[in-house]
Design a protein around this motif. Structure first.
Motif, PDB file in Angstrom:
ATOM      1  N   PHE A  66       3.846   5.376  -5.633  1.00  0.00           N
ATOM      2  CA  PHE A  66       3.743   5.376  -7.095  1.00  0.00           C
ATOM      3  C   PHE A  66       2.691   6.388  -7.563  1.00  0.00           C
ATOM      4  CE2 PHE A  66       1.865   3.712 -11.017  1.00  0.00           C
ATOM      5  CZ  PHE A  66       2.991   3.693 -11.836  1.00  0.00           C
ATOM      6  N   ASP A  67       1.558   6.389  -6.830  1.00  0.00           N
ATOM      7  CA  ASP A  67       0.501   7.352  -7.197  1.00  0.00           C
ATOM      8  C   ASP A  67       1.001   8.788  -7.049  1.00  0.00           C
ATOM      9  OD1 ASP A  67      -1.164   5.246  -7.719  1.00  0.00           O
ATOM     10  OD2 ASP A  67      -2.232   5.356  -5.784  1.00  0.00           O
ATOM     11  N   ARG A  68       1.717   9.052  -5.931  1.00  0.00           N
ATOM     12  CA  ARG A  68       2.288  10.398  -5.751  1.00  0.00           C
ATOM     13  C   ARG A  68       3.286  10.720  -6.860  1.00  0.00           C
ATOM     14  NH1 ARG A  68       2.372   9.036  -0.242  1.00  0.00           N
ATOM     15  NH2 ARG A  68       4.622   8.595  -0.362  1.00  0.00           N
TER      16      ARG A  68
ATOM     17  N   LYS B   7       4.532  13.719 -11.548  1.00  0.00           N
ATOM     18  CA  LYS B   7       4.972  13.760 -12.951  1.00  0.00           C
ATOM     19  C   LYS B   7       3.979  14.555 -13.801  1.00  0.00           C
ATOM     20  CE  LYS B   7       6.432  10.745 -16.734  1.00  0.00           C
ATOM     21  NZ  LYS B   7       6.599   9.375 -17.201  1.00  0.00           N
ATOM     22  N   LYS B   8       2.663  14.331 -13.556  1.00  0.00           N
ATOM     23  CA  LYS B   8       1.652  15.091 -14.291  1.00  0.00           C
ATOM     24  C   LYS B   8       1.789  16.588 -14.009  1.00  0.00           C
ATOM     25  CE  LYS B   8      -2.017  11.599 -14.535  1.00  0.00           C
ATOM     26  NZ  LYS B   8      -3.379  11.239 -14.066  1.00  0.00           N
ATOM     27  N   ILE B   9       1.949  16.897 -12.693  1.00  0.00           N
ATOM     28  CA  ILE B   9       2.057  18.310 -12.317  1.00  0.00           C
ATOM     29  C   ILE B   9       3.297  18.937 -12.956  1.00  0.00           C
ATOM     30  CG2 ILE B   9       2.463  19.874 -10.386  1.00  0.00           C
ATOM     31  CD1 ILE B   9       0.735  17.969  -8.674  1.00  0.00           C
ATOM     32  N   VAL B  10       4.434  18.221 -12.906  1.00  0.00           N
ATOM     33  CA  VAL B  10       5.673  18.744 -13.486  1.00  0.00           C
ATOM     34  C   VAL B  10       5.525  18.901 -14.998  1.00  0.00           C
ATOM     35  CG1 VAL B  10       8.094  18.204 -13.924  1.00  0.00           C
ATOM     36  CG2 VAL B  10       7.148  17.899 -11.634  1.00  0.00           C
ATOM     37  N   THR B  11       4.893  17.899 -15.658  1.00  0.00           N
ATOM     38  CA  THR B  11       4.677  17.973 -17.113  1.00  0.00           C
ATOM     39  C   THR B  11       3.804  19.185 -17.458  1.00  0.00           C
ATOM     40  OG1 THR B  11       4.844  15.570 -17.295  1.00  0.00           O
ATOM     41  CG2 THR B  11       3.816  16.741 -19.129  1.00  0.00           C
TER      42      THR B  11
ATOM     43  N   ASP C  63       0.828  -1.209   0.000  1.00  0.00           N
ATOM     44  CA  ASP C  63       0.000   0.000   0.000  1.00  0.00           C
ATOM     45  C   ASP C  63       0.862   1.258   0.000  1.00  0.00           C
ATOM     46  OD1 ASP C  63      -2.201  -1.583  -0.010  1.00  0.00           O
ATOM     47  OD2 ASP C  63      -2.622  -1.389   2.162  1.00  0.00           O
ATOM     48  N   GLU C  64       1.919   1.194   0.801  1.00  0.00           N
ATOM     49  CA  GLU C  64       2.823   2.361   0.827  1.00  0.00           C
ATOM     50  C   GLU C  64       3.498   2.550  -0.532  1.00  0.00           C
ATOM     51  OE1 GLU C  64       5.526   1.742   4.019  1.00  0.00           O
ATOM     52  OE2 GLU C  64       4.053   2.237   5.582  1.00  0.00           O
TER      53      GLU C  64
END
Length: 200
Positions: free
Chosen positions: A41-43, A48-52, A35-36
């Motif tokens: 991975f989700d973070r 990555k989306k935010i940086v892109t 879970d961690e």
């Protein structure tokens, strides 16, 4: 004794270890780790989306700023061209203004000259009018007197060196045509006096 004591401690340790293993439930630990790991991975994907997105926004901003800079440069160049045109027009208007000022000064001088000439002509006309009023009647009187004495009527529209007229005698009229360029004044005077009657 010592060995028995050590063995007993080892046994207790083993029991504690078995108890620990039995109480820890490895599936729960694995699930917790998984879970961690999934949360990490989700973070990571979200980051990555935010940086892109940030990189895309920065690229668009750079493109927009670059286009605005190009537009501002074009406006600056156009403004400089318009300023040069205005300066050229100002130079032309200034030159025309100087020419117009010169022409205006010339026309003012001409106007003054014409006004002075008109004033002189008016003065001269007044003098001529005064002279005509005074001289012409006396000239007419003198001409009539000469005619009474000499009986000669002169023509006035002849060439300057020609004396032309008619002597009206008692019996006949005698034409007079004398070229003063070829005869002396004495001869002319004698001829004219010969027409005058000496009878009173």
């Amino acid at each position: 004794m010592a060995q028995a004591h050590n063995f007993q401690e080892l046994e207790e340790t083993m029991e504690a270890l078995v108890h620990f293993i039995n109480s820890s439930k490895p599936e729960n630990q694995l699930r917790l780790v998984r879970d961690e790991q999934q949360a990490f991975f989700d973070r990571h994907v979200e980051t990555k989306k935010i940086v892109t997105q940030i990189l895309q926004d920065v690229a668009q901003t750079e493109e927009s700023v670059g286009q605005r800079l190009l537009d501002m440069e074009e406006q600056k160049n156009q403004g400089e061209r318009e300023l040069e045109n205005l300066e050229e027009q100002l130079r032309q208007y200034t030159a025309r203004s100087q020419i117009t000022d010169s022409e205006l000064q010339f026309l003012q001088r001409e106007f003054e000259n014409l006004r002075n000439t008109e004033h002189e002509l008016q003065t001269l006309q007044q003098e001529v009018d005064e002279d005509t009023t005074e001289v012409i009647p006396s000239a007419i009187y003198v001409a009539q007197l000469y005619y009474k004495v000499t009986k000669i009527k002169w023509e006035h529209d002849t060439e300057p060196h020609i004396l032309k007229g008619v002597h009206y005698g008692a019996d006949l009229a005698t034409p007079i045509n004398i070229d003063t360029a070829v005869r002396t004044r004495t001869d002319i005077s004698d001829q004219l006096w010969s027409f005058v009657s000496t009878e009173w």
